[in-house]
Design a protein around this motif. Structure first.
Motif, mmCIF file in Angstrom:
data_model
loop_
_atom_site.group_PDB
_atom_site.id
_atom_site.type_symbol
_atom_site.label_atom_id
_atom_site.label_comp_id
_atom_site.label_asym_id
_atom_site.label_seq_id
_atom_site.Cartn_x
_atom_site.Cartn_y
_atom_site.Cartn_z
ATOM 1 N N GLU A 46 0.896 -1.384 0.004
ATOM 2 C CA GLU A 46 0.147 0.030 -0.113
ATOM 3 C C GLU A 46 0.831 1.144 -0.104
ATOM 4 O OE1 GLU A 46 -3.329 0.447 -0.220
ATOM 5 O OE2 GLU A 46 -3.990 -1.512 0.166
ATOM 6 N N ARG A 47 2.059 1.017 0.745
ATOM 7 C CA ARG A 47 2.730 2.536 1.148
ATOM 8 C C ARG A 47 4.025 2.660 0.297
ATOM 9 N NH1 ARG A 47 1.382 4.558 5.964
ATOM 10 N NH2 ARG A 47 2.561 6.429 5.371
ATOM 11 N N ALA A 55 11.270 9.286 0.623
ATOM 12 C CA ALA A 55 12.662 9.073 0.656
ATOM 13 C C ALA A 55 13.569 9.712 -0.429
ATOM 14 C CB ALA A 55 12.947 7.760 0.911
ATOM 15 N N ARG A 56 12.987 9.651 -1.642
ATOM 16 C CA ARG A 56 13.851 10.495 -2.725
ATOM 17 C C ARG A 56 13.860 11.819 -2.380
ATOM 18 N NH1 ARG A 56 10.796 9.029 -6.616
ATOM 19 N NH2 ARG A 56 11.832 6.953 -6.922
ATOM 20 N N ARG A 57 12.681 12.501 -1.918
ATOM 21 C CA ARG A 57 12.735 13.977 -1.532
ATOM 22 C C ARG A 57 13.647 14.445 -0.525
ATOM 23 N NH1 ARG A 57 7.758 14.029 -1.390
ATOM 24 N NH2 ARG A 57 7.324 14.068 0.916
ATOM 25 N N LEU A 66 14.070 1.320 4.254
ATOM 26 C CA LEU A 66 13.817 0.213 4.574
ATOM 27 C C LEU A 66 13.183 -0.083 5.953
ATOM 28 C CD1 LEU A 66 13.876 -2.972 3.808
ATOM 29 C CD2 LEU A 66 15.997 -3.179 4.708
ATOM 30 N N LEU A 67 13.629 0.597 6.823
ATOM 31 C CA LEU A 67 13.053 0.658 8.329
ATOM 32 C C LEU A 67 11.682 1.153 8.106
ATOM 33 C CD1 LEU A 67 13.310 0.343 11.386
ATOM 34 C CD2 LEU A 67 14.475 2.356 11.484
ATOM 35 N N ASP A 68 11.600 2.262 7.363
ATOM 36 C CA ASP A 68 10.198 2.991 7.447
ATOM 37 C C ASP A 68 9.230 1.939 6.570
ATOM 38 O OD1 ASP A 68 11.264 5.312 8.210
ATOM 39 O OD2 ASP A 68 11.314 6.371 6.353
#
Length: 278
Positions: A46-47, A55-57, A66-68
């Motif tokens: 979903e996310r 993460a890119r921004r 990965l942790l997120d």
């Protein structure tokens, strides 16, 4: 069974996944989506597009990204497990302790009720007894406590005393009594409502007694009753059997007396007076 462990305070881990974002045209995204399906990672699926963009921004490190993602999946599984445990408890209606109006019933201590949210008393196999007249909030408290314990990660089962006795009697007639008793003996918290409302015959009382024997000092039982202890002999008929059941329910128990002033009656009277003054 142990309660669900405390998760990270990171707000990402506490979010319930929103509706899945549409996939861009990148073939890697489609491959990730398919892999998440195969691995049964619904929150990850979903996310991941949203979190990858974030993460890119923010130029997050790979490990942080990965942790997120992992925290999102873990938080989602915790929420789903809580929902499953609450559903499996078979509460007749939703009731939460946060919605109990303590100002309407000063007999009930918010501090004591708050302590019952902690599952330690259930893990210790201690009983809970709620005594009071009809309309004083016993069932609300019983369901609310059961819901809090289920959300803490333990198994809960709600039933009325008469329904349980009927189920045991039917199981006994069908030669399934041992399996039914075994099922009830495994539940971390058994919530028995309307305890003492109806008089039981000797067979019914003995069947119920078997449940208490199996759960004694290893599994917690909570009962809600409108009968004081002195009147329980009328419910169970046999004084010796009554004493044995009362002894198991009250040993190391938390006793909450909800009093005699019916909240439902107060609400009805308030409504009637409001109508007549118009």
């Amino acid at each position: 069974m142990t309660p669900t462990r405390t998760r990270s305070a990171d707000p990402i881990a506490q979010q319930v996944p929103p509706t899945r974002m549409p996939l861009p045209g990148d073939p890697e995204d489609a491959a990730i989506d398919e892999a998440c399906r195969d691995l049964r990672l619904p929150a990850f699926r979903e996310r991941f597009v949203e979190l990858a963009a974030t993460a890119r921004r923010e130029q997050s490190a790979y490990k942080q990204f990965l942790l997120d993602l992992l925290q999102v999946e873990v938080a989602d599984r915790d929420v789903r497990r809580q929902q499953r445990l609450v559903r499996s408890a078979k509460f007749p209606r939703p009731k939460r302790l946060e919605d109990f109006m303590f100002e309407k019933n000063p007999n009930v201590s918010p501090e004591i009720i708050g302590e019952l949210k902690n599952p330690s008393w259930v893990q210790e196999g201690r009983p809970l007894v709620l005594i009071g007249d009809s309309g004083t909030g016993k069932s609300h408290l019983l369901i609310g406590v059961g819901t809090a314990i289920a959300e803490a990660g333990l198994t809960v089962r709600y039933t009325t005393t008469s329904a349980l006795v009927n189920e045991l009697a039917e199981a006994d007639a069908g030669r399934r009594l041992s399996s039914v008793i075994a099922r009830y003996s495994k539940v971390d918290l058994l919530c028995l409502d309307e305890f003492g409302y109806l008089n039981l015959d000797k067979k019914g009382a003995k069947l119920l007694f078997q449940i208490f024997i199996e759960r004694e000092e290893c599994k917690a039982t909570a009962v809600a009753t409108n009968s004081p202890f002195a009147e329980w002999d009328k419910t169970f008929g046999d004084p010796r059997l009554c004493a044995a059941i009362a002894d198991r329910i009250t040993f190391r128990c938390t006793l909450i007396q909800s009093g005699t002033d019916s909240y439902r009656f107060q609400a009805t009277e308030a409504g009637r007076q409001a109508t007549t003054t118009r």
